[in-house]
Motif scaffolding. Structure first.
Motif, PDB file in Angstrom:
ATOM      1  N   LEU A 279       4.505   6.240  -1.603  1.00 32.85           N
ATOM      2  CA  LEU A 279       3.273   5.464  -1.761  1.00 32.85           C
ATOM      3  C   LEU A 279       2.045   6.365  -1.761  1.00 32.85           C
ATOM      4  CD1 LEU A 279       4.036   2.360   0.487  1.00 32.85           C
ATOM      5  CD2 LEU A 279       3.659   2.348  -1.986  1.00 32.85           C
ATOM      6  N   GLU A 280       2.126   7.468  -1.022  1.00 33.06           N
ATOM      7  CA  GLU A 280       1.015   8.421  -0.976  1.00 33.06           C
ATOM      8  C   GLU A 280       1.130   9.476  -2.076  1.00 33.06           C
ATOM      9  OE1 GLU A 280       1.149  10.021   2.931  1.00 33.06           O
ATOM     10  OE2 GLU A 280       0.725   8.104   3.919  1.00 33.06           O
ATOM     11  N   GLU A 281       2.186   9.326  -2.913  1.00 36.06           N
ATOM     12  CA  GLU A 281       2.447  10.268  -4.008  1.00 36.06           C
ATOM     13  C   GLU A 281       2.564  11.696  -3.494  1.00 36.06           C
ATOM     14  OE1 GLU A 281      -0.478   9.619  -7.024  1.00 36.06           O
ATOM     15  OE2 GLU A 281       0.377   7.683  -7.615  1.00 36.06           O
ATOM     16  N   GLN A 282       3.246  11.821  -2.354  1.00 34.80           N
ATOM     17  CA  GLN A 282       3.541  13.124  -1.773  1.00 34.80           C
ATOM     18  C   GLN A 282       5.051  13.351  -1.841  1.00 34.80           C
ATOM     19  OE1 GLN A 282       2.004  13.677   2.168  1.00 34.80           O
ATOM     20  NE2 GLN A 282       0.019  12.765   1.694  1.00 34.80           N
TER      21      GLN A 282
ATOM     22  N   LEU B 228       6.988  -3.466 -10.832  1.00 37.79           N
ATOM     23  CA  LEU B 228       6.596  -2.116 -11.218  1.00 37.79           C
ATOM     24  C   LEU B 228       5.105  -1.943 -10.957  1.00 37.79           C
ATOM     25  CD1 LEU B 228       8.376  -2.058 -14.709  1.00 37.79           C
ATOM     26  CD2 LEU B 228       9.325  -1.226 -12.552  1.00 37.79           C
ATOM     27  N   GLY B 229       4.630  -0.707 -11.010  1.00 35.95           N
ATOM     28  CA  GLY B 229       3.198  -0.438 -10.967  1.00 35.95           C
ATOM     29  C   GLY B 229       2.504  -0.963  -9.723  1.00 35.95           C
ATOM     30  N   ASP B 230       1.311  -1.558  -9.932  1.00 37.25           N
ATOM     31  CA  ASP B 230       0.499  -2.033  -8.817  1.00 37.25           C
ATOM     32  C   ASP B 230       1.218  -3.102  -7.997  1.00 37.25           C
ATOM     33  OD1 ASP B 230      -1.459  -0.344  -9.678  1.00 37.25           O
ATOM     34  OD2 ASP B 230      -2.664  -1.888 -10.678  1.00 37.25           O
ATOM     35  N   ALA B 231       1.894  -4.023  -8.674  1.00 35.45           N
ATOM     36  CA  ALA B 231       2.596  -5.091  -7.963  1.00 35.45           C
ATOM     37  C   ALA B 231       3.681  -4.512  -7.063  1.00 35.45           C
ATOM     38  CB  ALA B 231       3.202  -6.077  -8.962  1.00 35.45           C
ATOM     39  N   MET B 232       4.369  -3.483  -7.540  1.00 36.00           N
ATOM     40  CA  MET B 232       5.397  -2.813  -6.738  1.00 36.00           C
ATOM     41  C   MET B 232       4.792  -2.201  -5.480  1.00 36.00           C
ATOM     42  SD  MET B 232       7.326   0.712  -7.821  1.00 36.00           S
ATOM     43  CE  MET B 232       5.696   1.393  -8.201  1.00 36.00           C
ATOM     44  N   ARG B 233       3.698  -1.469  -5.650  1.00 35.06           N
ATOM     45  CA  ARG B 233       3.090  -0.800  -4.498  1.00 35.06           C
ATOM     46  C   ARG B 233       2.545  -1.804  -3.484  1.00 35.06           C
ATOM     47  NH1 ARG B 233       2.179   2.889  -8.697  1.00 35.06           N
ATOM     48  NH2 ARG B 233       0.373   1.742  -9.495  1.00 35.06           N
ATOM     49  N   GLN B 234       1.964  -2.881  -3.961  1.00 36.22           N
ATOM     50  CA  GLN B 234       1.465  -3.915  -3.050  1.00 36.22           C
ATOM     51  C   GLN B 234       2.617  -4.557  -2.280  1.00 36.22           C
ATOM     52  OE1 GLN B 234      -1.504  -4.442  -2.225  1.00 36.22           O
ATOM     53  NE2 GLN B 234      -2.964  -4.319  -3.906  1.00 36.22           N
TER      54      GLN B 234
ATOM     55  N   MET C 140       6.155  -3.182   4.606  1.00 34.12           N
ATOM     56  CA  MET C 140       6.061  -2.136   5.619  1.00 34.12           C
ATOM     57  C   MET C 140       4.913  -2.364   6.594  1.00 34.12           C
ATOM     58  SD  MET C 140       6.799   1.041   3.007  1.00 34.12           S
ATOM     59  CE  MET C 140       6.478   2.336   4.210  1.00 34.12           C
ATOM     60  N   GLY C 141       4.183  -3.470   6.409  1.00 36.45           N
ATOM     61  CA  GLY C 141       3.089  -3.781   7.318  1.00 36.45           C
ATOM     62  C   GLY C 141       1.903  -2.864   7.163  1.00 36.45           C
ATOM     63  N   LEU C 142       1.710  -2.324   5.946  1.00 36.75           N
ATOM     64  CA  LEU C 142       0.592  -1.428   5.687  1.00 36.75           C
ATOM     65  C   LEU C 142      -0.560  -2.196   5.058  1.00 36.75           C
ATOM     66  CD1 LEU C 142       2.538   1.592   4.143  1.00 36.75           C
ATOM     67  CD2 LEU C 142       1.793   1.304   6.521  1.00 36.75           C
ATOM     68  N   ALA C 143      -1.767  -1.708   5.279  1.00 39.57           N
ATOM     69  CA  ALA C 143      -2.942  -2.347   4.691  1.00 39.57           C
ATOM     70  C   ALA C 143      -2.898  -2.211   3.179  1.00 39.57           C
ATOM     71  CB  ALA C 143      -4.217  -1.706   5.239  1.00 39.57           C
ATOM     72  N   SER C 144      -3.388  -3.234   2.501  1.00 36.45           N
ATOM     73  CA  SER C 144      -3.439  -3.201   1.047  1.00 36.45           C
ATOM     74  C   SER C 144      -4.356  -2.088   0.581  1.00 36.45           C
ATOM     75  CB  SER C 144      -3.935  -4.548   0.510  1.00 36.45           C
ATOM     76  OG  SER C 144      -4.057  -4.515  -0.886  1.00 36.45           O
ATOM     77  N   ASN C 145      -3.932  -1.394  -0.461  1.00 37.49           N
ATOM     78  CA  ASN C 145      -4.716  -0.288  -1.009  1.00 37.49           C
ATOM     79  C   ASN C 145      -5.475  -0.774  -2.232  1.00 37.49           C
ATOM     80  OD1 ASN C 145      -5.701   2.082  -2.130  1.00 37.49           O
ATOM     81  ND2 ASN C 145      -3.884   3.274  -1.549  1.00 37.49           N
ATOM     82  N   GLU C 146      -6.805  -0.716  -2.181  1.00 38.07           N
ATOM     83  CA  GLU C 146      -7.608  -1.212  -3.295  1.00 38.07           C
ATOM     84  C   GLU C 146      -7.308  -0.467  -4.585  1.00 38.07           C
ATOM     85  OE1 GLU C 146     -11.680  -1.087  -2.277  1.00 38.07           O
ATOM     86  OE2 GLU C 146     -11.525  -2.562  -0.654  1.00 38.07           O
ATOM     87  N   ALA C 147      -6.848   0.776  -4.464  1.00 36.52           N
ATOM     88  CA  ALA C 147      -6.548   1.561  -5.661  1.00 36.52           C
ATOM     89  C   ALA C 147      -5.370   0.990  -6.432  1.00 36.52           C
ATOM     90  CB  ALA C 147      -6.248   3.014  -5.277  1.00 36.52           C
ATOM     91  N   ASP C 148      -4.592   0.142  -5.758  1.00 44.29           N
ATOM     92  CA  ASP C 148      -3.452  -0.468  -6.429  1.00 44.29           C
ATOM     93  C   ASP C 148      -3.852  -1.666  -7.267  1.00 44.29           C
ATOM     94  OD1 ASP C 148      -1.774   1.366  -5.303  1.00 44.29           O
ATOM     95  OD2 ASP C 148      -1.228   0.096  -3.600  1.00 44.29           O
ATOM     96  N   GLY C 149      -5.107  -2.051  -7.221  1.00 48.44           N
ATOM     97  CA  GLY C 149      -5.557  -3.173  -8.034  1.00 48.44           C
ATOM     98  C   GLY C 149      -5.410  -4.482  -7.304  1.00 48.44           C
ATOM     99  N   GLU C 150      -5.726  -5.539  -8.000  1.00 47.18           N
ATOM    100  CA  GLU C 150      -5.728  -6.867  -7.403  1.00 47.18           C
ATOM    101  C   GLU C 150      -4.384  -7.565  -7.505  1.00 47.18           C
ATOM    102  OE1 GLU C 150      -8.200  -8.060  -5.726  1.00 47.18           O
ATOM    103  OE2 GLU C 150      -9.425  -6.301  -6.132  1.00 47.18           O
ATOM    104  N   SER C 151      -3.515  -7.120  -8.410  1.00 46.63           N
ATOM    105  CA  SER C 151      -2.249  -7.827  -8.614  1.00 46.63           C
ATOM    106  C   SER C 151      -1.298  -7.565  -7.478  1.00 46.63           C
ATOM    107  CB  SER C 151      -1.605  -7.384  -9.933  1.00 46.63           C
ATOM    108  OG  SER C 151      -1.341  -5.999  -9.903  1.00 46.63           O
ATOM    109  N   ALA C 152      -0.414  -8.518  -7.243  1.00 48.37           N
ATOM    110  CA  ALA C 152       0.581  -8.368  -6.188  1.00 48.37           C
ATOM    111  C   ALA C 152       1.820  -9.124  -6.565  1.00 48.37           C
ATOM    112  CB  ALA C 152       0.039  -8.883  -4.869  1.00 48.37           C
TER     113      ALA C 152
END
Length: 457
Positions: A412-415, A433-439, A445-457
């Motif tokens: 998720l951190e692209e590391q 896939l894409g933004d929906a996948m990351r959201q 995982m109980g992580l805060a939503s990342n605005e960089a992933d866009g609005e889709s979920a």
């Protein structure tokens, strides 16, 4: 009237002398289950030695508290014990779901479940003998360990099970069946290596776990008075198997499992994932209602490494094996992540992964040793040091480890990894896939939503 011993029953079949037929031995012992039983039996001996060492330390201490390092040692022992216990209970639960009419073929199922039960009873009694009268240790083991979903008072619950009249009766029934048929069981072991290894475990533990006559008679009176059985059990083998399975059912009753649930990806989703996979990809998986979800951190507890040819290298309770895609696809949810490496390094990682095939599972979660591995350690040891791939181990229950969600976090951190796709049965009926996948991954995982992933979920 009791039936004849199994050795006197005829099925019209003759032993071929072969060691296995498919996934079971000649006499019906599940080979993967047998590997698990043997590994856990060995690990329980290791835990017994560790407990003896801790006991010697605590018996000489007058202060009424643990130092931080001692606290970690106790926590690690307890988490490791629970993981091993769960592996054995899963074996009993699988047999509980599959058992049918009594027959010679079921002798393998009984033998495996009986061995698993004897290990469970012996380990619980060993803990009681070492720590039962030590209030300091007992209080510690009765704490809740939320990261591993171990509830409060679990030590006392396990110890109470040793004196439960119903459990005493179930073990007595199983002991009597084994005693009646031990000549036939030993004969089976002569031409079935897998069967023989399980019988050896039984022979080593039977005396230590035998239920005394007085306790049995007392338990029998109470149990008959309860009249809890709601079906007639036919045949000595069926009674013996039922006794073991009933005992296993009692042990897992507090877990939120659904034995009738069969995890599997929808066929269309499995096909889509297969089309996306590249050699070196890591599949991160989850089964709903699985006992293995307990005592492992995070929503996503397991991983397998895709090595091409529709195969994965995967460490499960029976050890590190090359498995077909039916193994990772036999889950309810799957995420795919991809290493940020060139093809040459990925091929080297695959060679490394295959070099670990045949090693046992590490119920001790010790990343400092390479002779036995947990699932994430296969990925860790395959990729560590290739290109810029360096892992930061996280300390959990006194051990430096990498969890499945640690790998997802890196992606998720692209590391070191990148996310490819996720199917989560709780969130969507589609492969994301894409933004929906990351959201979706962040949500599980109980992580805060990342605005960089866009609005889709």
């Amino acid at each position: 009237m009791s039936e004849r011993p199994i050795s006197e029953q005829s099925t019209g079949e003759q032993s071929t002398g072969e060691q296995s037929i498919g996934n079971v031995s000649v006499h019906g012992v599940d080979i993967a289950g047998a590997r698990t039983v043997l590994t856990v039996a060995d690990h329980m001996m290791h835990l017994r030695d560790a407990a003896t060492h801790l006991q010697s330390i605590f018996d000489t201490r007058e202060r009424g508290y643990f130092s931080p390092s001692e606290d970690e040692q106790v926590e690690h022992l307890w988490v490791s014990y629970h993981g091993s216990r769960t592996a054995l209970l899963e074996i009993v639960q699988v047999i509980r779901n599959e058992v049918g009419k009594a027959s010679r073929e079921q002798i393998g199922e009984f033998t495996l479940a009986y061995a698993a039960t004897l290990i469970l009873v012996d380990a619980a009694r060993s803990l009681r003998d070492r720590f039962g009268k030590n209030d300091l240790v007992r209080r510690k083991l009765n704490e809740s360990f939320d990261d591993f979903r171990i509830p409060a008072d679990s030590f006392d619950e396990i110890q109470l099970s040793l004196t439960d009249p119903g459990n005493a009766l179930q073990i007595k029934n199983a002991n009597e069946f084994y005693e009646q048929n031990q000549d036939y069981i030993r004969a089976c072991a002569e031409d079935d290596k897998t069967f023989a290894t399980v019988v050896e475990v039984i022979e080593n533990l039977r005396d230590a776990t035998d239920v005394g006559k007085r306790k049995y008679l007392k338990a029998r009176v109470k149990e008959l008075g309860r009249n809890t059985r709601d079906r007639v059990l036919l045949g000595n083998l069926n009674k013996a198997i039922y006794a073991i399975l009933e005992l296993g059912g009692r042990a897992v009753a507090h877990l939120s499992t659904k034995p009738e649930h069969v995890p599997a990806l929808p066929a269309g989703i499995a096909h889509q994932i297969q089309e996306l996979l590249q050699p070196g990809d890591v599949l991160v998986t989850r089964k709903e209602h699985a006992m293995s979800n307990y005592f492992l951190p995070g929503y996503w507890p397991h991983v397998a490494m895709y090595v091409g040819g529709q195969q994965v290298v995967e460490s499960m309770k029976d050890g590190v094996r090359v498995r077909e895609m039916s193994s990772p696809f036999g889950n309810d949810s799957v995420a795919v992540i991809r290493p940020a490496l060139d093809e040459e390094n990925i091929q080297q990682a695959i060679v490394r992964a295959r070099s670990h095939v045949g090693k046992p599972y590490d119920f001790d979660f010790d990343f400092t040793r390479a002779d036995r591995l947990v699932c994430t350690e296969v990925v860790y040891r395959s990729y560590e040091g290739l290109g810029e791939m360096q892992f930061s181990l996280v300390r959990r229950a006194g051990r430096q480890t990498v969890s499945a969600e640690d790998l997802l976090g890196l992606a998720l951190e692209e590391q070191k990894f990148q996310t490819v796709a996720v199917y989560c049965c709780e969130l969507s009926e589609e492969l994301l896939l894409g933004d929906a996948m990351r959201q979706a991954l962040r949500k599980t995982m109980g992580l805060a939503s990342n605005e960089a992933d866009g609005e889709s979920a």
